[in-house]
Scaffold this motif. Structure first.
Motif, mmCIF file in Angstrom:
data_model
loop_
_atom_site.group_PDB
_atom_site.id
_atom_site.type_symbol
_atom_site.label_atom_id
_atom_site.label_comp_id
_atom_site.label_asym_id
_atom_site.label_seq_id
_atom_site.Cartn_x
_atom_site.Cartn_y
_atom_site.Cartn_z
ATOM 1 N N PHE A 46 -3.382 1.042 10.307
ATOM 2 C CA PHE A 46 -2.264 0.519 9.398
ATOM 3 C C PHE A 46 -3.054 -0.035 8.364
ATOM 4 O O PHE A 46 -4.260 -1.168 8.521
ATOM 5 N N ASP A 47 -2.838 -0.102 6.961
ATOM 6 C CA ASP A 47 -3.154 -0.225 5.466
ATOM 7 C C ASP A 47 -2.161 -0.787 5.064
ATOM 8 O O ASP A 47 -0.694 -0.570 4.183
ATOM 9 N N GLY A 48 -2.129 -2.358 5.192
ATOM 10 C CA GLY A 48 -0.981 -3.571 4.705
ATOM 11 C C GLY A 48 -0.775 -3.403 2.920
ATOM 12 O O GLY A 48 0.332 -3.116 2.633
ATOM 13 N N LYS A 49 -1.605 -3.260 2.187
ATOM 14 C CA LYS A 49 -1.212 -2.722 0.756
ATOM 15 C C LYS A 49 -0.594 -1.140 0.193
ATOM 16 O O LYS A 49 0.131 -1.548 -0.556
ATOM 17 N N ASN B 118 1.193 -0.292 2.846
ATOM 18 C CA ASN B 118 2.601 -0.236 3.670
ATOM 19 C C ASN B 118 2.219 0.632 4.717
ATOM 20 O O ASN B 118 3.506 1.327 5.145
ATOM 21 N N GLY B 119 1.629 1.299 5.203
ATOM 22 C CA GLY B 119 1.554 2.791 5.474
ATOM 23 C C GLY B 119 0.388 3.063 6.448
ATOM 24 O O GLY B 119 -0.982 1.646 6.782
ATOM 25 N N SER C 167 -4.763 -10.453 12.837
ATOM 26 C CA SER C 167 -3.815 -9.056 13.026
ATOM 27 C C SER C 167 -4.418 -8.550 14.568
ATOM 28 O O SER C 167 -3.132 -8.389 15.614
#
Length: 180
Positions: free
Chosen positions: A10-13, A15-16, A150
């Motif tokens: 998951f890449d928070g920047k 959002n996917g 996380s």
């Protein structure tokens, strides 16, 4: 599962999710359809020199014995702790900073199916520790941007040897450690 070498993260920047190939360095936003099959390489034999005074299947270094789980042997944090106990050891905890880097080098040859391996480290009451009877948690070598909150269990990123906080229920390979 994903082809060997790929990880979904998951890449928070964004959002996917992104897909990272740790063998080639490729990053993409769609699942890979190419690459090696999900089956792993054959186990690497341990020479008598590597085994030293350890029992079969374990490697000797730094006056300790290390067991690296088989390619497809992945466990949650608690499952890895139980597996190590069954093997006669404990989940890996570093006494020396360079142990993680020794394991990184060894894993380049051995190959594990996950990009992290579990350590004995956990967060208790807001503080990280290696468990009862182990050295204080001091001067940890964290991956960039870690810990990011996380998870409350510690894993080593196998490609760098640095620590990363991860959700305890995630399944990773593991390394056990014991005295010869």
């Amino acid at each position: 599962g994903l082809p060997y070498g790929w990880e979904k993260k998951f890449d928070g920047k964004m959002n996917g999710f992104v897909y990272i190939n740790h063998v080639t360095g490729e990053t993409r936003t769609s699942p890979p359809t190419h690459g090696s099959s999900g089956t792993g390489p054959a186990p690497v034999q341990i020479s008598s020199r590597e085994q030293g005074s350890c029992k079969p299947g374990w490697r000797y270094a730094f006056n300790f014995c290390y067991y690296i789980s088989a390619f497809a042997d992945i466990q949650s944090h608690s499952g890895a702790q139980a597996a190590c106990k069954t093997q006669g050891g404990e989940l890996f905890w570093p006494q020396f900073v360079f142990e993680s880097f020794f394991l990184k080098k060894t894993l380049n040859k051995v190959k594990i199916s996950t990009h992290f391996f579990w350590t004995n480290g956990e967060k208790h009451s807001g503080k990280w520790d290696w468990g009862t009877g182990h050295p204080a948690f001091s001067n940890p070598k964290w991956s960039a941007g870690q810990p990011d909150g996380s998870g409350t269990c510690l894993a080593v990123y196998a490609h760098t040897g640095f620590l990363d906080d991860q959700p305890c229920e995630t399944q990773y390979n593991y390394v056990c450690k014991t005295k010869p």
